[in-house]
Scaffold this active site. Structure first.
Site, PDB file in Angstrom:
ATOM      1  N   GLY A  78      -3.376   6.790   7.004  1.00 21.47           N
ATOM      2  CA  GLY A  78      -2.240   6.373   7.820  1.00 21.47           C
ATOM      3  C   GLY A  78      -2.229   7.045   9.188  1.00 21.47           C
ATOM      4  CG  ASP A  85      -1.242   5.946   1.055  1.00 22.77           C
ATOM      5  OD1 ASP A  85      -0.398   6.697   0.536  1.00 22.77           O
ATOM      6  OD2 ASP A  85      -0.933   4.822   1.510  1.00 22.77           O
ATOM      7  CB  SER A 131       2.886  -2.904   8.598  1.00 18.61           C
ATOM      8  OG  SER A 131       4.293  -2.883   8.551  1.00 18.61           O
ATOM      9  NE  ARG A 169       6.387   6.849   7.739  1.00 22.05           N
ATOM     10  CZ  ARG A 169       6.773   7.153   8.976  1.00 22.05           C
ATOM     11  NH1 ARG A 169       6.433   8.309   9.490  1.00 22.05           N
ATOM     12  NH2 ARG A 169       7.482   6.312   9.680  1.00 22.05           N
ATOM     13  NE  ARG A 178      12.478   5.597   6.379  1.00 26.51           N
ATOM     14  CZ  ARG A 178      11.260   5.215   6.696  1.00 26.51           C
ATOM     15  NH1 ARG A 178      10.222   5.761   6.119  1.00 26.51           N
ATOM     16  NH2 ARG A 178      11.049   4.275   7.605  1.00 26.51           N
ATOM     17  N   GLY A 216      -1.826  11.949   3.228  1.00 31.57           N
ATOM     18  CA  GLY A 216      -2.369  13.273   3.555  1.00 31.57           C
ATOM     19  C   GLY A 216      -3.882  13.354   3.652  1.00 31.57           C
ATOM     20  CE1 TYR A 242       8.086  -1.070   3.251  1.00 32.44           C
ATOM     21  CE2 TYR A 242       7.870  -1.586   5.582  1.00 32.44           C
ATOM     22  CZ  TYR A 242       7.766  -0.690   4.533  1.00 32.44           C
ATOM     23  OH  TYR A 242       7.353   0.582   4.783  1.00 32.44           O
TER      24      TYR A 242
HETATM   25  C1  LIG Z   1       4.500   5.380  11.508  1.00 33.13           C
HETATM   26  C2  LIG Z   1       4.259   4.906  10.120  1.00 33.13           C
HETATM   27  C3  LIG Z   1       4.679   3.635   9.753  1.00 33.13           C
HETATM   28  C4  LIG Z   1       4.442   3.179   8.474  1.00 33.13           C
HETATM   29  N1  LIG Z   1       4.789   1.888   8.164  1.00 33.13           N
HETATM   30  C5  LIG Z   1       4.547   1.406   6.918  1.00 33.13           C
HETATM   31  C6  LIG Z   1       4.834   0.071   6.610  1.00 33.13           C
HETATM   32  O1  LIG Z   1       5.283  -0.704   7.447  1.00 33.13           O
HETATM   33  N2  LIG Z   1       4.605  -0.349   5.336  1.00 33.13           N
HETATM   34  C7  LIG Z   1       4.085   0.479   4.366  1.00 33.13           C
HETATM   35  O2  LIG Z   1       3.901   0.074   3.232  1.00 33.13           O
HETATM   36  N3  LIG Z   1       3.773   1.758   4.665  1.00 33.13           N
HETATM   37  C8  LIG Z   1       3.977   2.235   5.910  1.00 33.13           C
HETATM   38  N4  LIG Z   1       3.630   3.516   6.212  1.00 33.13           N
HETATM   39  C9  LIG Z   1       2.993   4.355   5.179  1.00 33.13           C
HETATM   40  C10 LIG Z   1       1.466   4.193   5.204  1.00 33.13           C
HETATM   41  O3  LIG Z   1       1.076   2.925   4.767  1.00 33.13           O
HETATM   42  C11 LIG Z   1       0.789   5.216   4.292  1.00 33.13           C
HETATM   43  O4  LIG Z   1       1.320   5.128   2.997  1.00 33.13           O
HETATM   44  C12 LIG Z   1       0.930   6.644   4.807  1.00 33.13           C
HETATM   45  O5  LIG Z   1       0.914   6.689   6.205  1.00 33.13           O
HETATM   46  C13 LIG Z   1      -0.208   7.499   4.250  1.00 33.13           C
HETATM   47  O6  LIG Z   1      -0.018   8.829   4.569  1.00 33.13           O
HETATM   48  P1  LIG Z   1      -0.694   9.548   5.820  1.00 33.13           P
HETATM   49  O7  LIG Z   1       0.039   9.096   7.036  1.00 33.13           O
HETATM   50  O8  LIG Z   1      -0.475  10.993   5.526  1.00 33.13           O
HETATM   51  O9  LIG Z   1      -2.154   9.169   5.846  1.00 33.13           O
HETATM   52  C14 LIG Z   1       3.828   4.005   7.502  1.00 33.13           C
HETATM   53  C15 LIG Z   1       3.392   5.270   7.877  1.00 33.13           C
HETATM   54  C16 LIG Z   1       3.591   5.728   9.174  1.00 33.13           C
HETATM   55  C17 LIG Z   1       3.079   7.078   9.552  1.00 33.13           C
END
Ligand SMILES: Cc1cc2nc3c(=O)[nH]c(=O)nc-3n(C[C@H](O)[C@H](O)[C@H](O)COP(=O)(O)O)c2cc1C
Length: 418
Positions: free
Chosen positions: A369, A346, A165, A318, A221, A348, A188
């Site tokens: 994730g 991705d 990330s 999210r 959000r 779930g 980002y």
């Molecule tokens: C705590 C947390 C932080 C995350 N930070 C980023 C991030 O910095 N950049 C990004 O593209 N996605 C981020 N994500 C999204 C994940 O890359 C991914 O799309 C997502 O967690 C997949 O869903 P899952 O948690 O149900 O497996 C984050 C997810 C979580 C849970």
């Protein structure tokens, strides 16, 4: 001891009374205080109801990835845990991501030799032991002091592609070294080209194979779970988070080091358009991946623009509360892209069967994730390793169950809408 039927019945009723399934008040009738008519046992009876208060003590104790979440809840500060667990608003998308898998059934084939399963997968020209990718998750030291390095070492153990990330708490160079192989960098982009291009150049210099541009965090959000848990966190958070000043707030985020953030008010990129991808192509030789595509129209535009791969993602529920799961979105995207670029997905994914469904539909690989973050928060590197091991073991078993000795054998005919 003589067989005491009455005592056994009493114990059984006590067991039922403890079961959340029977917390309806009607048990008193079954216990002899009223008529028994109308009570129906579930079929099958749940003999081992989930008890989230029974925390596993070591990673090896886990029988599935969910076992790690309550341990992480116990270990991780409430605000950090809330940040991880949160969806948006009513968390409809968050739930849809899990429930979406129930809309699809597998259609197994028989009499195929599945005594050995080959899960190796080619992702943008590199072979990995499985199609399970580590999704980018920001700020991993907020879940365990070893943060991204622990995750990189676990990724190395299981030979997983790791996507780092932008909000990493360890620099891309050190994470790459700990992984022992080139990784991908998630971007980002912010609203400033200077900030974005500096990070991209740094990632390229560190040997990253691809830059995954996240396009689904374009605005505000409402993370209600986070906001409900935050007041329960009694620590003084000002040492790490200074809400009013972005530059100070980013001081623990390694990729912003040395970058002038004056004038930047947000790390997201609400002004990004397809022009950004053209500029990026001129800037870097890394592969370009777009993360956060949900509509087939955007997938086609990405393929037309020569993007190397997309990640079908709603950011794990999210970034918006549309209510649409990624497993629902995947088929229209696969159909429209017609094999012009790899499609990752991705949000779930928790079970081997979830992964098999997506691969049958035409996904090349699946990113995970929260589960590995549960493992990290629960036990550090050992927890992440075990989460990934469980995911691999479930995928292996699910491939045997559907009759697919290799990833290529996972074909559309093996999955049907229920
Ligand atoms: C705590 C947390 C932080 C995350 N930070 C980023 C991030 O910095 N950049 C990004 O593209 N996605 C981020 N994500 C999204 C994940 O890359 C991914 O799309 C997502 O967690 C997949 O869903 P899952 O948690 O149900 O497996 C984050 C997810 C979580 C849970």
């Amino acid at each position: 001891m003589p067989f005491d039927q009455a005592a056994n019945r009493r114990r059984f009723l006590q067991f039922l009374a403890a079961s959340p399934l029977f917390a309806s008040g009607s048990l008193s009738a079954l216990a002899g205080e009223g008529p028994t008519a109308g009570i129906k046992l579930p079929d099958p009876i749940i003999w081992a109801p989930l008890r989230t208060e029974d925390l596993i003590k070591t990673p090896k104790d886990a029988i599935n990835v969910f076992n790690f979440e309550p341990v992480a809840r116990a270990n991780v500060p409430p605000a950090h845990f809330g940040y991880m667990a949160s969806g948006i608003d009513d968390e409809v998308t968050l739930r849809a991501n899990r429930e979406g898998f129930l809309k699809f059934q597998l259609r197994p084939r028989r009499l195929i030799d599945v005594s050995k399963i080959d899960m190796t997968t080619d992702i943008l020209g590199v072979k990995y032991a499985s199609p399970i990718i580590i999704a980018p998750v920001g700020g991993q030291k907020s879940f365990h002091e070893d943060g991204e390095i622990a995750v990189a070492k676990a990724a190395k153990t299981g030979d997983h592609l790791q996507i780092l990330s932008t909000a990493t708490t360890t620099g891309v160079e050190d994470v790459t070294a700990a992984r022992g192989q080139p990784i991908w960098y998630q971007l980002y982009a912010t609203n400033s080209w200077d900030v974005a291009s500096t990070m991209v150049k740094r990632a390229e210099k560190a040997g990253c194979l691809a830059v995954a541009v996240t396009v689904d965090r374009s605005g505000g959000r409402n993370q209600e779970t986070l906001f409900r848990l935050m007041p329960t966190d009694k620590r003084d958070c000002s040492g790490c988070h200074e809400r009013g000043n972005l530059a100070t707030n980013m001081k623990r985020r390694s990729m912003y080091e040395g970058i002038d953030l004056t004038g930047l008010t947000h790390t997201q990129s609400s002004n990004m358009t397809w022009d950004f991808m053209k500029r990026l192509r001129d800037l870097t030789k890394m592969k370009i991946v777009i993360k956060g595509v949900l509509a087939y129209e955007d997938a086609v535009l990405a393929a037309d623009a020569g993007i190397d791969a997309i990640i079908v993602s709603n950011h794990g529920g999210r970034s918006e509360d549309s209510g649409r799961s990624t497993i629902d979105a995947l088929p229209e995207i696969v159909e429209a892209v017609k094999g012009r670029m790899p499609i990752l997905v991705d949000s779930g994914f928790r079970r081997g069967t979830d992964i098999v469904k997506a691969l049958c539909m035409g996904a090349t690989a699946v990113c995970i994730g929260r589960p590995y973050i549960w493992g990290l928060g629960a036990f550090g590197q050992g927890g992440v390793e075990r989460v990934l091991e469980l995911m691999r073991a479930e995928l292996y078993g699910a491939m045997q169950q559907v009759g697919a000795p290799t990833i290529k054998h996972l074909v559309p005919a093996m999955v049907r809408r229920a």
